[in-house]
Design a protein around this motif. Structure first.
Motif, PDB file in Angstrom:
ATOM      1  N   THR A  19       9.664 121.231 -90.508  1.00  0.00           N
ATOM      2  CA  THR A  19      10.312 119.978 -89.768  1.00  0.00           C
ATOM      3  C   THR A  19      11.053 119.205 -90.769  1.00  0.00           C
ATOM      4  OG1 THR A  19       8.180 118.854 -90.360  1.00  0.00           O
ATOM      5  CG2 THR A  19       8.474 119.880 -88.193  1.00  0.00           C
ATOM      6  N   SER A  20      11.387 119.773 -91.963  1.00  0.00           N
ATOM      7  CA  SER A  20      12.051 119.055 -92.876  1.00  0.00           C
ATOM      8  C   SER A  20      13.558 118.770 -92.513  1.00  0.00           C
ATOM      9  CB  SER A  20      12.053 119.985 -94.387  1.00  0.00           C
ATOM     10  OG  SER A  20      12.822 120.971 -94.193  1.00  0.00           O
ATOM     11  N   GLY A  21      14.078 117.908 -93.387  1.00  0.00           N
ATOM     12  CA  GLY A  21      15.582 117.496 -93.206  1.00  0.00           C
ATOM     13  C   GLY A  21      15.738 116.478 -92.066  1.00  0.00           C
ATOM     14  N   ASN A  22      16.916 115.862 -91.979  1.00  0.00           N
ATOM     15  CA  ASN A  22      17.367 115.059 -90.988  1.00  0.00           C
ATOM     16  C   ASN A  22      18.816 114.898 -90.982  1.00  0.00           C
ATOM     17  OD1 ASN A  22      17.162 112.443 -93.156  1.00  0.00           O
ATOM     18  ND2 ASN A  22      14.945 113.093 -92.663  1.00  0.00           N
ATOM     19  N   PHE A  23      19.459 114.227 -90.073  1.00  0.00           N
ATOM     20  CA  PHE A  23      20.598 114.054 -89.816  1.00  0.00           C
ATOM     21  C   PHE A  23      21.236 113.030 -88.975  1.00  0.00           C
ATOM     22  CE2 PHE A  23      19.957 118.830 -89.244  1.00  0.00           C
ATOM     23  CZ  PHE A  23      19.835 119.433 -90.554  1.00  0.00           C
ATOM     24  N   SER A  24      22.541 112.350 -89.435  1.00  0.00           N
ATOM     25  CA  SER A  24      22.919 111.437 -88.762  1.00  0.00           C
ATOM     26  C   SER A  24      24.445 111.351 -88.429  1.00  0.00           C
ATOM     27  CB  SER A  24      22.423 110.144 -88.933  1.00  0.00           C
ATOM     28  OG  SER A  24      23.207 109.906 -90.379  1.00  0.00           O
ATOM     29  N   ALA A  25      24.875 110.899 -87.445  1.00  0.00           N
ATOM     30  CA  ALA A  25      26.343 110.661 -87.357  1.00  0.00           C
ATOM     31  C   ALA A  25      26.751 109.213 -86.647  1.00  0.00           C
ATOM     32  CB  ALA A  25      26.716 111.706 -86.379  1.00  0.00           C
ATOM     33  N   VAL A  26      27.765 108.897 -87.110  1.00  0.00           N
ATOM     34  CA  VAL A  26      28.106 107.399 -86.492  1.00  0.00           C
ATOM     35  C   VAL A  26      28.743 107.518 -85.057  1.00  0.00           C
ATOM     36  CG1 VAL A  26      29.679 105.302 -86.850  1.00  0.00           C
ATOM     37  CG2 VAL A  26      28.496 106.166 -88.748  1.00  0.00           C
ATOM     38  N   VAL A  27      28.008 106.622 -84.264  1.00  0.00           N
ATOM     39  CA  VAL A  27      28.743 106.732 -82.888  1.00  0.00           C
ATOM     40  C   VAL A  27      29.730 105.639 -82.712  1.00  0.00           C
ATOM     41  CG1 VAL A  27      27.909 106.434 -80.432  1.00  0.00           C
ATOM     42  CG2 VAL A  27      26.406 107.482 -81.952  1.00  0.00           C
ATOM     43  N   SER A  28      29.348 104.304 -83.224  1.00  0.00           N
ATOM     44  CA  SER A  28      30.230 103.366 -83.184  1.00  0.00           C
ATOM     45  C   SER A  28      29.983 102.467 -84.528  1.00  0.00           C
ATOM     46  CB  SER A  28      30.198 102.472 -81.951  1.00  0.00           C
ATOM     47  OG  SER A  28      28.912 101.702 -82.057  1.00  0.00           O
ATOM     48  N   ARG A  29      30.986 101.716 -84.751  1.00  0.00           N
ATOM     49  CA  ARG A  29      30.935 100.856 -86.087  1.00  0.00           C
ATOM     50  C   ARG A  29      30.655  99.244 -85.712  1.00  0.00           C
ATOM     51  NH1 ARG A  29      30.695 103.611 -91.041  1.00  0.00           N
ATOM     52  NH2 ARG A  29      32.117 105.450 -90.741  1.00  0.00           N
ATOM     53  N   GLU A  30      31.191  98.918 -84.455  1.00  0.00           N
ATOM     54  CA  GLU A  30      31.041  97.615 -84.158  1.00  0.00           C
ATOM     55  C   GLU A  30      30.600  97.586 -82.799  1.00  0.00           C
ATOM     56  OE1 GLU A  30      31.087  94.939 -86.035  1.00  0.00           O
ATOM     57  OE2 GLU A  30      31.487  95.955 -87.901  1.00  0.00           O
ATOM     58  N   PRO A  31      29.409  97.503 -82.420  1.00  0.00           N
ATOM     59  CA  PRO A  31      28.414  97.248 -83.249  1.00  0.00           C
ATOM     60  C   PRO A  31      27.803  98.702 -83.851  1.00  0.00           C
ATOM     61  CG  PRO A  31      27.457  97.361 -80.945  1.00  0.00           C
ATOM     62  CD  PRO A  31      29.112  97.277 -80.851  1.00  0.00           C
ATOM     63  N   LEU A  32      27.147  98.760 -85.008  1.00  0.00           N
ATOM     64  CA  LEU A  32      26.801  99.976 -85.744  1.00  0.00           C
ATOM     65  C   LEU A  32      25.574 100.585 -84.822  1.00  0.00           C
ATOM     66  CD1 LEU A  32      27.107 101.885 -88.194  1.00  0.00           C
ATOM     67  CD2 LEU A  32      25.255 100.631 -89.103  1.00  0.00           C
ATOM     68  N   ARG A  33      26.158 101.844 -84.657  1.00  0.00           N
ATOM     69  CA  ARG A  33      25.222 102.699 -83.702  1.00  0.00           C
ATOM     70  C   ARG A  33      25.201 104.036 -84.331  1.00  0.00           C
ATOM     71  NH1 ARG A  33      24.091  98.571 -82.289  1.00  0.00           N
ATOM     72  NH2 ARG A  33      23.975  97.643 -80.044  1.00  0.00           N
ATOM     73  N   LEU A  34      23.892 104.777 -84.355  1.00  0.00           N
ATOM     74  CA  LEU A  34      23.715 106.087 -85.289  1.00  0.00           C
ATOM     75  C   LEU A  34      23.173 107.133 -84.106  1.00  0.00           C
ATOM     76  CD1 LEU A  34      22.657 105.672 -88.898  1.00  0.00           C
ATOM     77  CD2 LEU A  34      25.076 105.802 -88.033  1.00  0.00           C
TER      78      LEU A  34
END
Length: 198
Positions: A19-34
């Motif tokens: 279950t190792s590792g993790n990933f994220s991506a920006v959905v929006s900057r204002e407001p910040l959502r990942l």
């Protein structure tokens, strides 16, 4: 490329086993959502159902489950590097070399053609410094260490958590994926060439 497909790809390469590792991506900057992977998910079977949406405090806005325990680290990288995606792997070589070079607080990689795959690097003569940060289960403290390290090394394309793994990022998922591939390749070359000797 989706985070789900990315997870399955990295799992097949041995970079995010269990279950190792993790990933994220920006959905929006204002407001910040990942968009970020849920905790304790086998990346070999990662699907859209395992991706949560969080706010700038790490609170879940959409999806079921808990976000990665290392959410604060992702948020720190996104803010300080203006990253569009942050990827974290747990490869064998990142674990071995992060331990072997921990006393130096970093690992220098230079002279390899593959360095040109890193954003902004145009020659194999480039010297890439990968800082090594002591791991901690206190995520607030660890995020603080990450922020200090990123400020001290503005040109770094990634960092290693000791006996834990690699963090890297990019302007989008494609660039971050390329950085993982380049850095994991270089870590394996260093490890296979020099072993764990310092």
């Amino acid at each position: 490329m989706s985070l789900g497909r990315l997870g399955r790809d990295f799992h097949s390469r041995g970079w995010v086993l269990g279950t190792s590792g993790n990933f994220s991506a920006v959905v929006s900057r204002e407001p910040l959502r990942l968009a970020i992977t849920a905790s304790s998910v086998d990346k070999g079977g990662l699907t859209a159902d395992h991706i949560l949406q969080i706010d700038d405090q790490g609170s879940v806005l959409e999806g079921d489950g808990r976000p990665s325990a290392e959410t604060l680290l992702h948020l720190s990288v996104v803010r300080l590097r203006e990253a569009g995606a942050v990827l974290h792997t747990h490869s064998v070589w990142s674990n071995i070399l992060s331990d072997a070079y921990s006393a130096d607080r970093g690992l220098s990689i230079e002279g390899y053609e593959m360095l040109k795959g890193l954003e902004g690097v145009s020659t194999h003569e480039h010297s890439e410094w990968l800082p090594i940060i002591e791991n901690s289960q206190d995520m607030t403290r660890l995020a603080g260490s990450v922020e200090v390290t990123l400020a001290q090394h503005p040109g770094a394309h990634g960092f290693l958590l000791r006996r834990h793994g690699l963090y890297t990022w990019g302007k989008d998922i494609a660039e971050a994926k390329r950085h993982v591939e380049i850095l994991e390749f270089l870590l394996e070359v260093r490890g296979r060439t020099y072993g764990a000797s310092r």
